[in-house]
Scaffold this motif. Structure first.
Motif, PDB file in Angstrom:
ATOM      1  N   PRO A 180       5.581   1.605 -11.204  1.00 33.31           N
ATOM      2  CA  PRO A 180       6.026   0.105 -10.908  1.00 33.31           C
ATOM      3  C   PRO A 180       5.383  -0.049  -9.567  1.00 33.31           C
ATOM      4  CG  PRO A 180       8.072   1.488 -10.930  1.00 33.31           C
ATOM      5  CD  PRO A 180       6.876   2.112 -11.862  1.00 33.31           C
ATOM      6  N   LEU A 181       4.676  -0.812  -9.070  1.00 34.20           N
ATOM      7  CA  LEU A 181       4.257  -0.917  -7.916  1.00 34.20           C
ATOM      8  C   LEU A 181       4.526  -2.217  -7.136  1.00 34.20           C
ATOM      9  CD1 LEU A 181       0.500   0.092  -8.508  1.00 34.20           C
ATOM     10  CD2 LEU A 181       2.141   1.548  -7.689  1.00 34.20           C
ATOM     11  N   GLU A 182       4.639  -2.452  -5.797  1.00 34.30           N
ATOM     12  CA  GLU A 182       5.119  -3.654  -5.212  1.00 34.30           C
ATOM     13  C   GLU A 182       3.567  -4.198  -4.937  1.00 34.30           C
ATOM     14  OE1 GLU A 182       7.088  -2.523  -1.724  1.00 34.30           O
ATOM     15  OE2 GLU A 182       9.002  -2.914  -2.717  1.00 34.30           O
ATOM     16  N   GLU A 183       3.466  -5.326  -5.379  1.00 32.43           N
ATOM     17  CA  GLU A 183       2.336  -6.086  -5.238  1.00 32.43           C
ATOM     18  C   GLU A 183       2.574  -7.236  -4.539  1.00 32.43           C
ATOM     19  OE1 GLU A 183      -0.564  -5.106  -5.992  1.00 32.43           O
ATOM     20  OE2 GLU A 183      -0.500  -3.863  -7.697  1.00 32.43           O
ATOM     21  N   THR A 184       1.647  -7.802  -3.676  1.00 37.44           N
ATOM     22  CA  THR A 184       1.744  -9.368  -2.883  1.00 37.44           C
ATOM     23  C   THR A 184       1.109 -10.129  -3.783  1.00 37.44           C
ATOM     24  OG1 THR A 184       1.583  -7.905  -0.887  1.00 37.44           O
ATOM     25  CG2 THR A 184       1.339 -10.123  -0.883  1.00 37.44           C
ATOM     26  N   VAL A 185       2.012 -11.378  -3.881  1.00 42.49           N
ATOM     27  CA  VAL A 185       1.502 -12.518  -4.697  1.00 42.49           C
ATOM     28  C   VAL A 185       1.576 -13.908  -3.929  1.00 42.49           C
ATOM     29  CG1 VAL A 185       1.774 -11.423  -7.037  1.00 42.49           C
ATOM     30  CG2 VAL A 185       3.704 -12.484  -6.125  1.00 42.49           C
ATOM     31  N   LEU A 232       0.926  -1.188  -0.133  1.00 43.32           N
ATOM     32  CA  LEU A 232      -0.002  -0.053  -0.101  1.00 43.32           C
ATOM     33  C   LEU A 232       0.912   1.309  -0.010  1.00 43.32           C
ATOM     34  CD1 LEU A 232      -3.010  -0.992   2.536  1.00 43.32           C
ATOM     35  CD2 LEU A 232      -3.090  -0.350   0.092  1.00 43.32           C
ATOM     36  N   GLY A 233       2.099   1.168   0.275  1.00 38.81           N
ATOM     37  CA  GLY A 233       3.183   2.267   0.319  1.00 38.81           C
ATOM     38  C   GLY A 233       2.716   3.218  -0.894  1.00 38.81           C
ATOM     39  N   THR A 234       3.273   2.930  -2.040  1.00 42.04           N
ATOM     40  CA  THR A 234       3.154   3.775  -3.073  1.00 42.04           C
ATOM     41  C   THR A 234       1.541   4.152  -3.564  1.00 42.04           C
ATOM     42  OG1 THR A 234       5.151   2.663  -4.125  1.00 42.04           O
ATOM     43  CG2 THR A 234       3.810   4.119  -5.491  1.00 42.04           C
ATOM     44  N   ARG A 235       0.854   3.374  -3.246  1.00 39.93           N
ATOM     45  CA  ARG A 235      -0.406   3.754  -3.364  1.00 39.93           C
ATOM     46  C   ARG A 235      -1.179   4.901  -2.332  1.00 39.93           C
ATOM     47  NH1 ARG A 235      -3.362   0.105  -6.586  1.00 39.93           N
ATOM     48  NH2 ARG A 235      -2.164  -1.915  -7.006  1.00 39.93           N
ATOM     49  N   ALA A 236      -0.585   4.750  -1.203  1.00 41.96           N
ATOM     50  CA  ALA A 236      -1.054   5.786  -0.306  1.00 41.96           C
ATOM     51  C   ALA A 236      -0.200   7.159  -0.402  1.00 41.96           C
ATOM     52  CB  ALA A 236      -0.227   5.263   1.232  1.00 41.96           C
ATOM     53  N   ILE A 237       0.734   7.049  -1.132  1.00 36.77           N
ATOM     54  CA  ILE A 237       1.583   8.280  -1.699  1.00 36.77           C
ATOM     55  C   ILE A 237       0.998   8.932  -2.753  1.00 36.77           C
ATOM     56  CG2 ILE A 237       3.736   9.334  -2.827  1.00 36.77           C
ATOM     57  CD1 ILE A 237       5.327   7.096  -1.372  1.00 36.77           C
ATOM     58  N   LEU A 238       0.344   8.115  -3.999  1.00 34.71           N
ATOM     59  CA  LEU A 238      -0.284   8.544  -4.917  1.00 34.71           C
ATOM     60  C   LEU A 238      -1.734   9.191  -4.332  1.00 34.71           C
ATOM     61  CD1 LEU A 238       0.116   5.813  -7.552  1.00 34.71           C
ATOM     62  CD2 LEU A 238       0.944   8.146  -7.454  1.00 34.71           C
ATOM     63  N   THR A 291      11.914   0.529  -6.032  1.00 28.43           N
ATOM     64  CA  THR A 291      10.994  -0.660  -6.598  1.00 28.43           C
ATOM     65  C   THR A 291      11.453  -0.954  -7.766  1.00 28.43           C
ATOM     66  OG1 THR A 291       9.006   0.444  -5.741  1.00 28.43           O
ATOM     67  CG2 THR A 291       8.645  -1.330  -7.589  1.00 28.43           C
ATOM     68  N   LEU A 292      12.192  -0.135  -8.596  1.00 27.20           N
ATOM     69  CA  LEU A 292      12.866  -0.272  -9.838  1.00 27.20           C
ATOM     70  C   LEU A 292      14.124  -1.069  -9.720  1.00 27.20           C
ATOM     71  CD1 LEU A 292      12.314   2.903 -11.825  1.00 27.20           C
ATOM     72  CD2 LEU A 292      11.122   0.703 -12.476  1.00 27.20           C
ATOM     73  N   SER A 293      14.619  -1.157  -8.519  1.00 26.64           N
ATOM     74  CA  SER A 293      15.896  -1.653  -8.108  1.00 26.64           C
ATOM     75  C   SER A 293      15.867  -3.225  -7.548  1.00 26.64           C
ATOM     76  CB  SER A 293      16.525  -0.993  -7.128  1.00 26.64           C
ATOM     77  OG  SER A 293      16.983   0.546  -7.473  1.00 26.64           O
ATOM     78  N   GLY A 294      14.276  -3.676  -7.560  1.00 24.34           N
ATOM     79  CA  GLY A 294      14.038  -5.031  -7.197  1.00 24.34           C
ATOM     80  C   GLY A 294      13.533  -4.661  -5.751  1.00 24.34           C
ATOM     81  N   GLY A 295      13.201  -3.780  -5.279  1.00 22.37           N
ATOM     82  CA  GLY A 295      12.611  -3.673  -3.889  1.00 22.37           C
ATOM     83  C   GLY A 295      13.785  -3.507  -2.881  1.00 22.37           C
ATOM     84  N   VAL A 296      14.880  -3.228  -3.420  1.00 26.18           N
ATOM     85  CA  VAL A 296      15.849  -3.062  -2.473  1.00 26.18           C
ATOM     86  C   VAL A 296      16.751  -1.907  -3.001  1.00 26.18           C
ATOM     87  CG1 VAL A 296      18.061  -4.079  -0.995  1.00 26.18           C
ATOM     88  CG2 VAL A 296      15.872  -5.375  -1.437  1.00 26.18           C
ATOM     89  N   GLY A 297      16.903  -0.940  -2.441  1.00 20.00           N
ATOM     90  CA  GLY A 297      17.697   0.336  -2.733  1.00 20.00           C
ATOM     91  C   GLY A 297      19.139   0.492  -2.067  1.00 20.00           C
ATOM     92  N   SER A 298      19.814   1.375  -2.291  1.00 22.88           N
ATOM     93  CA  SER A 298      21.183   1.732  -1.504  1.00 22.88           C
ATOM     94  C   SER A 298      20.740   2.073  -0.045  1.00 22.88           C
ATOM     95  CB  SER A 298      22.032   2.708  -2.500  1.00 22.88           C
ATOM     96  OG  SER A 298      21.328   3.769  -2.352  1.00 22.88           O
ATOM     97  N   ASP A 299      21.803   1.987   0.699  1.00 17.33           N
ATOM     98  CA  ASP A 299      21.667   2.388   2.167  1.00 17.33           C
ATOM     99  C   ASP A 299      21.127   3.905   2.177  1.00 17.33           C
ATOM    100  OD1 ASP A 299      22.508  -0.082   3.010  1.00 17.33           O
ATOM    101  OD2 ASP A 299      24.366   0.416   3.459  1.00 17.33           O
ATOM    102  N   MET A 300      21.593   4.943   1.262  1.00 14.42           N
ATOM    103  CA  MET A 300      21.222   6.068   1.295  1.00 14.42           C
ATOM    104  C   MET A 300      19.933   6.309   0.917  1.00 14.42           C
ATOM    105  SD  MET A 300      22.089   9.215   2.174  1.00 14.42           S
ATOM    106  CE  MET A 300      23.986   9.249   2.326  1.00 14.42           C
TER     107      MET A 300
END
Length: 404
Positions: free
Chosen positions: A375-380, A81-87, A149-158
């Motif tokens: 791109p959205l994170e979906e639960t499957v 729901l994270g990105t959807r809440a931002i939208l 999300t484009l990085s596969g769900g894991v970004g850099s530490d920063m």
């Protein structure tokens, strides 16, 4: 899939037609015939546009609670729901600004704030600046959410740290810097009995949390029904329902003592407002109070926190809060300021309601398009490989969709 695509295209077309109708009336009111074709007057200068404005700002602020739950409390089950809440936050804020522009009468005058018209003692100048800052904060949060999300769900530490700080800051900024001062804007008006109370800023904050949470519950449920797969689990929805019940309880508590003080104080203005709420505006008053009370009863019990119960309670909450916003803004203005003034009436006109519906349709159109593009994170569910697979858990993967 073709049938779904055709139905979606038809729905988007309908939304564009409604938005165009609203845009036509918006231009008509702004530049051609003026606000005279609305129900507003010198006695009731704030109408449904301000009702929509306050509701949308509150929803924008309240929806930010999802980011706080994810980043501040480590609730990874809320991530879909994270990105959807931002939208929802961005589009609700956009809608609020459009409602404000419609109420001003000429949008170019609004653009002068705060660049040209600068009055450091004006709360209106202050609040107009906060919309820009909050909008920038939400856009920054959206940027990092999409990038991660484009990085596969894991970004850099920063990137992860910045996204976390923005998510936590968004809710605090929205409630304390943006929306609580909205309540103060009304509370500063000493001539209006219904507004002039120091409890209004915290009241605005709690109602914002209630409306934002209710809207996000509906987003989760409707998205799951359309996609025919769970966006978040029932336990997560139940937890959202518990939060919503808490916000409703606090809202009803504040409402109760507002009315008790209004009645027992015995002031003529307060008694007149109570007379209006239980008389001419009784239907809206019942929708507000009874709607919140029924929603609270549904959510308090685990049996009520089913998909059906959560849908009903969230819908009742949204409708009840809209009724509350209408009563707060309109009833306060229809109470005479001095004896012998006579009754004051306000009724929204067709052009006014066309603008309201048009803005809502435009925001909904943009939301549907953006969730198809971004791109959205979906639960499957995990694939069934064998009998030893533990089906209690789901994995979160980035889903990429093409427009349409």
């Amino acid at each position: 899939m073709k049938e779904t695509s055709k139905a979606l295209h038809a729905f988007l077309t309908l939304l564009l037609i409604i938005a165009a109708w609203g845009g036509y009336n918006f231009v008509l009111i702004m530049f051609v015939k003026g606000v005279g074709i609305t129900g507003s007057s010198d006695l009731v200068p704030w109408g449904v546009f301000i009702v929509g404005f306050v509701f949308c700002v509150g929803t924008s602020a309240g929806a930010s609670i999802i980011g706080l739950l994810i980043s501040g409390f480590g609730r990874d089950d809320y991530k879909p729901l994270g990105t959807r809440a931002i939208l929802v936050g961005i589009l609700s804020l956009m809608s609020a600004v459009l409602f404000l522009l419609a109420d001003v009468g000429n949008p170019f005058r609004t653009m002068l704030l705060p660049a040209v018209i600068r009055n450091p003692t004006s709360a209106l100048v202050y609040t107009s600046m906060t919309y820009v800052l909050f909008g920038a904060l939400l856009l920054g949060e959206l940027y990092y959410a999409v990038k991660i999300t484009l990085s596969g769900g894991v970004g850099s530490d920063m990137e992860e740290k910045i996204a976390k700080v923005l998510a936590i800051l968004a809710l605090l900024f929205a409630l304390m810097v943006v929306h609580a001062p909205h309540g103060a804007l009304f509370a500063f008006v000493s001539a209006r009995e219904m507004w002039n109370t120091p409890l209004l800023p915290p009241h605005f904050v709690v109602v914002a949390l209630a409306s934002g949470t209710a809207v996000m519950i509906l987003v989760a449920i409707i998205t799951s029904k359309i996609n025919k797969s769970e966006l978040v689990g029932l336990e997560t929805l139940s937890h959202m329902g518990q939060l919503l019940a808490l916000f409703i309880i606090i809202t009803l508590f504040l409402d109760f003592f507002d009315f008790v003080v209004m009645i027992y104080a015995g002031k003529p203005a307060g008694l007149e407002i109570w007379h209006l709420l239980t008389g001419r505006f009784a239907p809206l008053f019942i929708i507000n109070t009874a709607g919140l009370f029924v929603a609270m009863l549904i959510l308090l019990f685990k049996r009520g926190r089913t998909i059906k119960g959560l849908s009903m309670a969230s819908s009742l909450t949204v409708i009840a809060i809209i009724a509350y916003r209408f009563n707060l803004i309109i009833v306060a203005q229809t109470a005479p300021l001095f004896p012998g003034m006579g009754e004051i009436y306000y009724m929204p006109t067709v052009p006014e309601m066309a603008v309201v519906v048009g803005i809502i349709a435009w925001a909904l159109f943009l939301y549907i398009v953006l969730i198809k593009v971004l791109p959205l994170e979906e639960t499957v569910p995990e694939p069934e490989i064998g009998p030893d697979i533990d089906h209690r858990y789901q994995i979160t993967v980035p889903t990429f969709r093409k427009p349409g």
